[in-house]
Design a protein around this motif. Structure first.
Motif, PDB file in Angstrom:
ATOM      1  N   GLU A   1      31.592  91.994  63.838  1.00  0.00           N
ATOM      2  CA  GLU A   1      32.651  91.480  64.711  1.00  0.00           C
ATOM      3  C   GLU A   1      32.582  89.969  64.903  1.00  0.00           C
ATOM      4  OE1 GLU A   1      33.666  94.847  67.901  1.00  0.00           O
ATOM      5  OE2 GLU A   1      31.674  93.991  68.165  1.00  0.00           O
ATOM      6  N   ALA A   2      31.449  89.359  64.487  1.00  0.00           N
ATOM      7  CA  ALA A   2      31.238  87.943  64.772  1.00  0.00           C
ATOM      8  C   ALA A   2      32.257  87.076  64.042  1.00  0.00           C
ATOM      9  CB  ALA A   2      29.821  87.540  64.362  1.00  0.00           C
ATOM     10  N   PRO A   3      33.038  86.277  64.771  1.00  0.00           N
ATOM     11  CA  PRO A   3      33.998  85.377  64.135  1.00  0.00           C
ATOM     12  C   PRO A   3      33.325  84.068  63.729  1.00  0.00           C
ATOM     13  CG  PRO A   3      34.254  85.288  66.501  1.00  0.00           C
ATOM     14  CD  PRO A   3      33.145  86.264  66.230  1.00  0.00           C
ATOM     15  N   ARG A   4      34.114  83.139  63.204  1.00  0.00           N
ATOM     16  CA  ARG A   4      33.610  81.826  62.829  1.00  0.00           C
ATOM     17  C   ARG A   4      34.234  80.777  63.743  1.00  0.00           C
ATOM     18  NH1 ARG A   4      30.905  84.923  60.733  1.00  0.00           N
ATOM     19  NH2 ARG A   4      30.184  85.085  58.563  1.00  0.00           N
TER      20      ARG A   4
ATOM     21  N   VAL B   1      38.485  79.611  71.329  1.00  0.00           N
ATOM     22  CA  VAL B   1      38.544  81.018  71.752  1.00  0.00           C
ATOM     23  C   VAL B   1      38.113  81.919  70.605  1.00  0.00           C
ATOM     24  CG1 VAL B   1      40.082  82.882  72.490  1.00  0.00           C
ATOM     25  CG2 VAL B   1      40.361  80.596  73.460  1.00  0.00           C
ATOM     26  N   TRP B   2      37.248  82.846  70.927  1.00  0.00           N
ATOM     27  CA  TRP B   2      36.907  83.928  70.008  1.00  0.00           C
ATOM     28  C   TRP B   2      37.481  85.217  70.583  1.00  0.00           C
ATOM     29  CZ3 TRP B   2      31.005  83.402  68.512  1.00  0.00           C
ATOM     30  CH2 TRP B   2      30.868  82.344  67.610  1.00  0.00           C
ATOM     31  N   ARG B   3      37.958  86.059  69.709  1.00  0.00           N
ATOM     32  CA  ARG B   3      38.458  87.371  70.141  1.00  0.00           C
ATOM     33  C   ARG B   3      37.596  88.440  69.505  1.00  0.00           C
ATOM     34  NH1 ARG B   3      43.643  90.530  68.981  1.00  0.00           N
ATOM     35  NH2 ARG B   3      44.071  91.632  70.931  1.00  0.00           N
TER      36      ARG B   3
ATOM     37  N   PRO C   1      39.264  88.113  74.693  1.00  0.00           N
ATOM     38  CA  PRO C   1      39.090  86.691  74.363  1.00  0.00           C
ATOM     39  C   PRO C   1      37.910  86.074  75.126  1.00  0.00           C
ATOM     40  CG  PRO C   1      40.880  86.925  75.928  1.00  0.00           C
ATOM     41  CD  PRO C   1      40.356  88.320  75.666  1.00  0.00           C
ATOM     42  N   TYR C   2      37.187  85.185  74.450  1.00  0.00           N
ATOM     43  CA  TYR C   2      36.077  84.456  75.046  1.00  0.00           C
ATOM     44  C   TYR C   2      36.248  82.964  74.753  1.00  0.00           C
ATOM     45  CZ  TYR C   2      33.758  89.044  75.179  1.00  0.00           C
ATOM     46  OH  TYR C   2      33.439  90.362  75.411  1.00  0.00           O
ATOM     47  N   THR C   3      35.969  82.124  75.738  1.00  0.00           N
ATOM     48  CA  THR C   3      35.902  80.677  75.490  1.00  0.00           C
ATOM     49  C   THR C   3      34.450  80.342  75.164  1.00  0.00           C
ATOM     50  OG1 THR C   3      35.587  80.256  77.868  1.00  0.00           O
ATOM     51  CG2 THR C   3      37.822  80.150  77.008  1.00  0.00           C
TER      52      THR C   3
END
Length: 341
Positions: A139-142, A147-149, A154-156
């Motif tokens: 699930e880890a974005p780049r 903001v990451w979802r 959503p997370y800042t």
């Protein structure tokens, strides 16, 4: 076609302009109040933007301070070095996750992730309910900010590099949940024109999504959601990342509806009273002008065709009517003299 009586025409000519002035005044008042409400809401949105930007800058500064302290912790560095050396080892990953959970609970973060120099995740934890727990690395974005979802939420986030023996070995990313329910005002988060999250209770989210799409690139705009009119402003001072937009909304109908209803009631009552007074005044004024003329006309009609006109008297009338009667009487006197000569 027979023309209306003189008194009716006089009344209509005097009453109609006053009625139009009252109607135009009520319309202008309502328009002015609406404009003032919109200006007030726009100022409120600007203040909200400034407040959110200031709060975000303060939060970012705090995150960077926490990160600078945590990233220099030798235990964390050792855990990241172990995860790098034993990449794929479950025990090494769990050890690093436990360290991330410990720091996250103490500092109040909702998301922590350690990565290598290439940005590949080594371990990640995020809040599940009241506690931090291991999260799948799939699930880890780049990205390093904005903001990451993850998991539909959503997370800042903020990121700081981690160095060991004067060499950068990776980075530490921390994040807080972007919970729009914490916002005092209505808000909506979109990405590439698609609605991600909102704290508005909507029957059809498509109305909001379409409205915000039309407002793209515009600082402030009006949009209709269902049967309600909103004023929306983009909080463009926040570094949310590519494609993300956070909008603050204010309901125009909720603010101006009760006030306009009160204005309409007051205008209706005041207008009705004013119209009745104007009606009575205009009617009395019209009759005061027309009655002497009517009386004069009736007396003239009673004069025989071959008779001498009598001297006329009018008990009450306007100055013009009195002058008319005086001129008629002078003409009558002259006619009598000519008849006796």
């Amino acid at each position: 076609m027979r023309r209306p009586p003189l008194w009716l025409r006089a009344f209509v000519y005097s009453f109609t302009p006053v009625a139009l002035v009252l109607a135009c005044g009520a319309w202008a008042t309502q328009l002015m109040v609406t404009r003032q409400i919109k200006d007030g809401l726009r100022e409120s949105l600007r203040q909200t933007r400034a407040f959110v930007a200031k709060a975000q800058a303060h939060q970012e500064l705090q995150n960077q301070r926490f990160l600078s302290v945590v990233s220099e912790n030798p235990v964390l560095k050792a855990g990241m070095e172990l995860a790098l050396l034993e990449r794929g080892d479950e025990a090494a990953r769990r050890t690093l996750e436990e360290q991330l959970v410990d720091y996250g609970e103490r500092l109040g973060f909702d998301l922590l992730m350690a990565t290598d120099n290439a940005g590949e995740p080594l371990a990640m934890v995020r809040r599940d309910g009241d506690a931090l727990a291991s999260s799948s690395l799939i699930e880890a974005p780049r990205g390093t900010e904005g903001v990451w979802r993850i998991g539909g939420r959503p997370y800042t986030i903020s990121t700081l590099p981690v160095s060991l023996r004067d060499e950068t070995i990776g980075a530490l990313t921390v994040g807080r949940l972007l919970d729009l329910s914490d916002f005092a005002a209505a808000a909506a988060l979109t990405r590439d024109g698609k609605l991600i999250e909102t704290n508005l209770t909507l029957g059809d989210a498509q109305d909001l999504e379409r409205g915000l799409a039309r407002c793209a690139g515009v600082g402030e705009c009006e949009l209709e959601i269902g049967d309600e009119l909103y004023l929306a402003a983009e909080l463009d001072s926040l570094p949310l990342g590519a494609g993300y937009r956070l909008h603050s909304l204010r309901s125009l109908d909720a603010v101006q509806g009760p006030l306009q209803e009160l204005i309409r009631r007051v205008a209706w009552i005041a207008g009705s009273v004013a119209l009745v007074l104007v009606l009575l005044t205009s009617l009395a004024s019209a009759r005061s002008v027309v009655r002497p003329i009517t009386t004069l006309s009736e007396r003239l009609e009673r004069i025989p065709p071959d008779g001498v006109p009598p001297t006329l008297t009018i008990e009450a009338g306007t100055r013009e009517v009195e002058q008319l009667v005086a001129s008629f009487n002078r003409a009558t006197v002259q006619i009598r003299k000519d008849a006796l000569a």
